[in-house]
Write an enzyme that holds these catalytic residues in place. Structure first.
Site, short mmCIF file in Angstrom:
data_model
loop_
_atom_site.label_atom_id
_atom_site.label_comp_id
_atom_site.label_asym_id
_atom_site.label_seq_id
_atom_site.Cartn_x
_atom_site.Cartn_y
_atom_site.Cartn_z
N LEU A 106 0.80 -1.23 0.00
CA LEU A 106 0.00 0.00 0.00
C LEU A 106 0.83 1.28 0.00
O LEU A 106 1.95 1.30 0.52
CB LEU A 106 -0.89 0.02 1.26
N GLU A 144 5.15 13.29 -12.30
CA GLU A 144 4.18 13.34 -11.21
C GLU A 144 4.79 14.13 -10.04
O GLU A 144 5.83 13.74 -9.52
CB GLU A 144 3.85 11.90 -10.77
N GLU A 202 -1.46 -0.57 -9.53
CA GLU A 202 -2.15 0.74 -9.56
C GLU A 202 -1.07 1.76 -9.28
O GLU A 202 -0.52 1.79 -8.18
CB GLU A 202 -3.22 0.82 -8.47
N CYS A 217 -3.11 10.13 -6.68
CA CYS A 217 -2.71 9.56 -7.97
C CYS A 217 -3.53 10.14 -9.10
O CYS A 217 -3.04 10.27 -10.22
CB CYS A 217 -2.86 8.04 -7.94
N SER A 242 4.11 3.97 -6.66
CA SER A 242 4.73 4.66 -7.80
C SER A 242 5.01 3.68 -8.95
O SER A 242 5.18 2.47 -8.74
CB SER A 242 6.03 5.30 -7.34
N LYS A 295 0.96 -4.90 3.63
CA LYS A 295 2.15 -4.11 3.98
C LYS A 295 1.80 -2.63 3.78
O LYS A 295 1.77 -2.12 2.67
CB LYS A 295 3.36 -4.49 3.14
P1 NAP Z 1 5.89 3.93 -3.39
O1 NAP Z 1 7.07 4.63 -2.93
O2 NAP Z 1 5.91 3.27 -4.72
O3 NAP Z 1 5.51 2.89 -2.25
C1 NAP Z 1 4.38 2.05 -2.35
C2 NAP Z 1 4.62 0.83 -1.49
O4 NAP Z 1 5.70 0.05 -2.03
C3 NAP Z 1 5.02 1.17 -0.06
O5 NAP Z 1 4.45 0.26 0.82
C4 NAP Z 1 6.53 1.04 -0.13
O6 NAP Z 1 7.17 0.83 1.10
C5 NAP Z 1 6.70 -0.12 -1.05
N1 NAP Z 1 8.04 -0.14 -1.65
C6 NAP Z 1 8.87 0.92 -1.87
N2 NAP Z 1 10.03 0.51 -2.42
C7 NAP Z 1 9.94 -0.83 -2.55
C8 NAP Z 1 10.80 -1.84 -3.06
N3 NAP Z 1 12.01 -1.53 -3.54
N4 NAP Z 1 10.37 -3.12 -3.04
C9 NAP Z 1 9.16 -3.44 -2.55
N5 NAP Z 1 8.30 -2.54 -2.05
C10 NAP Z 1 8.66 -1.25 -2.06
O7 NAP Z 1 4.60 4.89 -3.46
P2 NAP Z 1 4.13 5.94 -2.36
O8 NAP Z 1 5.12 7.05 -2.39
O9 NAP Z 1 3.81 5.26 -1.08
O10 NAP Z 1 2.73 6.42 -2.96
C11 NAP Z 1 2.65 7.38 -3.92
C12 NAP Z 1 2.45 6.75 -5.30
O11 NAP Z 1 1.30 5.91 -5.30
C13 NAP Z 1 2.20 7.78 -6.38
O12 NAP Z 1 2.95 7.48 -7.52
C14 NAP Z 1 0.71 7.63 -6.66
O13 NAP Z 1 0.33 8.05 -7.93
C15 NAP Z 1 0.48 6.18 -6.43
N6 NAP Z 1 -0.92 5.88 -6.13
C16 NAP Z 1 -1.67 5.25 -7.08
C17 NAP Z 1 -3.01 4.96 -6.85
C18 NAP Z 1 -3.85 4.26 -7.88
O14 NAP Z 1 -4.91 3.76 -7.53
N7 NAP Z 1 -3.40 4.18 -9.11
C19 NAP Z 1 -3.59 5.32 -5.63
C20 NAP Z 1 -2.80 5.97 -4.67
C21 NAP Z 1 -1.45 6.23 -4.94
P3 NAP Z 1 7.84 2.10 1.86
O15 NAP Z 1 6.69 2.85 2.37
O16 NAP Z 1 8.70 1.54 2.90
O17 NAP Z 1 8.64 2.87 0.83
#
Ligand code: NAP
Ligand code: MG
Length: 498
Positions: free
Chosen positions: A165, A400, A267, A302, A245, A191
């Site tokens: 998440l 973004e 997503e 997002c 992301s 998670k």
């Molecule tokens: P993120 O950095 O991609 O993190 C998402 C999840 O992945 C977190 O739980 C994160 O853990 C985990 N993660 C990070 N690096 C990882 C790795 N190397 N291996 C495995 N898991 C890993 O995204 P965010 O910053 O939390 O959220 C913002 C993003 O979400 C934006 O790009 C937004 O557009 C997108 N989003 C999309 C939607 C949709 O429905 N399309 C909805 C909401 C948000 P950590 O927290 O420890 O980094």
């Protein structure tokens, strides 16, 4: 919208909150474990406490427990009415505890109490309730055959699913995935994002109180690199559904290809357009939608419609009204019910957004309003920024930003608006304002986006699927009955009769 109490009321709840900091595995919070990370309140910069960074061994334990209960069938093969009753109870428990959960979410994430109460008081329980209600109403198929054969197509729970998440809608994103996963009969390992682990951890206890059997739900806080990766690479996790992301989405595809080829539902990010065609009137509804589309949740959304593509005849009136509306938005203490924009989730993210605002100025866009942090002596606040003169090739038009930034791009025709709207790697959402049904339909069909809202900014509701084209997502959808497809296998039964 839930009715709001006073700032003092929410402050009092905040001062008496207790935080769970340990993983929830096999029906209980674990103890021990020395790897932890700090969890910060973004509105104050203060450390709320430390939270467990779950290891590969923790993930193994959670998967073993999830697999055991899945095999036993206690949940996975239970009568639909049982799962329905438990999930309805969970919806009721979330409603009962909405104030505590909303304040917890607000101090953990910097989100406004107003939004937290709406999401947690209304939307989160609606998700558990809606999927609970669907469990005993979705039927399988009988195949047309001759009399010597009987054939059925049935759906079965996919097994153990990892739900990874983001931090921007912590408990809501959890509910978007967990409600259909549990309704389907899967065992789920959640998670939460490291920035916002607290409400998912609290939800685990409520789920247990509602009757979710031990092992069916684990919540593993931790870092992406450790816990997230261990989930992505685990050979006994059948499916991962990920929101976050685009960059991290790529990692999950790699983890899958290097382990058991588990399907990954993605997503991801967006760079969504808000298109105002020449025939639109700049009404209060339009201005409210435009501001909401860019600044809702501090732009940490997002589906944020940051690229506002406006016909040149309407641009001055639009900008005048948008800036007037933006000036009325209170930025500051998230626990104050009058606040419209809370804090950026972390200092690092705050600096990233501020940097994008500088990049925009450097690229030649004009910053007409906001974009600074004046008036805030602590916490990670940014006053919402309005740019004009944004060009399609600028970084602020392509990347973004995920912060409170609205960029106006001027166009002279329908075709030019369409061309600009298409000029993106993403395809999550779009909004169109027009009086012409023909043009609305044309854009509705021509834009490669998962959701297109006409004459109002909206993501739809629990009944409508949500997800992205292009680099915004995979074929997976959250919300609607389509979300169940992420967590169900399809089986053909073929009986040869004599
Ligand atoms: P993120 O950095 O991609 O993190 C998402 C999840 O992945 C977190 O739980 C994160 O853990 C985990 N993660 C990070 N690096 C990882 C790795 N190397 N291996 C495995 N898991 C890993 O995204 P965010 O910053 O939390 O959220 C913002 C993003 O979400 C934006 O790009 C937004 O557009 C997108 N989003 C999309 C939607 C949709 O429905 N399309 C909805 C909401 C948000 P950590 O927290 O420890 O980094
Ligand atoms: Mg936090």
């Amino acid at each position: 919208m839930s009715s709001l109490s006073s700032h003092d009321h929410y402050r009092r709840i905040a001062s008496s909150l207790t935080f769970h900091s340990q993983a929830f595995i096999d029906g209980d919070y674990t103890s021990g474990g020395s790897d932890v990370f700090e969890n910060v309140n973004p509105a104050t910069g203060e450390i709320l406490g430390t939270v467990r960074d779950c290891s590969i061994q923790d993930v193994d334990r959670a998967v073993a427990s999830a697999r055991a209960v899945f095999k036993a069938g206690t949940w996975s093969r239970s009568a639909p009415e049982f799962r329905k009753e438990v999930l309805l109870k969970l919806a009721a428990l979330v409603r009962e505890n909405k104030e505590e959960l909303a304040v917890l979410e607000s101090v953990d994430s910097g989100k406004t109490i107003k939004d937290c109460l709406h999401e947690i008081g209304n939307e989160v329980p609606t998700f558990f309730q809606w999927y609970a209600e669907a469990i005993d109403k979705v039927f399988g198929k009988v195949v047309p055959t001759g009399e010597t054969v009987a054939s059925f197509i049935v759906k079965e729970p996919a097994g153990v699913v990892g739900l990874v998440l983001p931090w921007n809608f912590p408990l809501l994103m959890c509910a978007w995935k967990l409600a259909p996963a549990l309704a389907s009969g899967c065992s789920a390992i959640v998670k939460p994002a490291e920035q916002t682990p607290l409400t998912a951890l609290r939800l685990a206890a409520l789920a247990t109180e509602a009757g979710v059997p031990p092992g069916v739900l684990s919540v593993l806080p931790g870092l992406g690199e450790t816990t997230g990766q261990a989930i992505g690479r685990h050979s006994d996790i059948d499916i991962v559904s990920f929101t976050g992301s685009t960059e991290v989405g790529r990692h999950f595809l790699k983890y899958s290809s290097e382990s058991n080829l588990k399907p990954i539902g993605l997503e991801m990010g967006g760079k969504s357009p808000f298109i105002i065609l020449e025939d639109a009137d700049i009404t209060d509804n339009l201005v409210e939608s435009a501001v909401n589309a860019a600044f809702w949740n501090g732009g940490q959304n997002c589906s944020a419609n940051m690229r506002q593509i406006v016909h040149r005849k309407l641009k001055d009136e639009f900008l005048h009204k948008v800036i007037a509306k933006t000036k009325t938005m209170v930025v500051g203490n998230p626990l104050d019910p009058d606040t419209a924009i809370g804090a950026m989730v972390t200092q690092e993210h705050f600096e990233r957004v501020r940097n994008y605002i500088e990049i925009g100025r450097g690229e030649g866009a004009s910053l007409l309003h906001g974009g600074h942090s004046e008036g805030h002596d602590r916490g990670f606040f940014i006053n919402p920024a309005v740019f004009e003169g944004v060009q399609g090739n600028m970084r602020i038009a392509q990347e973004e930003i995920f912060g409170p930034v609205l960029g106006v791009m001027e166009v002279a025709s329908f075709e030019e608006a369409l061309e600009l709207a298409l000029d993106t790697d993403y395809g999550l959402h779009a909004t169109v304002f027009t009086k012409s049904i023909d043009k609305a339909f044309r854009l509705g069909r021509l834009l490669p986006c998962g959701t297109i809202s006409i004459n109002g900014f909206s993501e739809g509701d629990v009944k409508t699927p949500f997800g992205g084209y292009k680099r915004s997502g995979s074929l997976a959808r959250d919300k609607g009955l389509e979300a169940m497809d992420q967590y169900l296998q399809t089986k053909t039964l073929w009986f040869s009769l004599s």
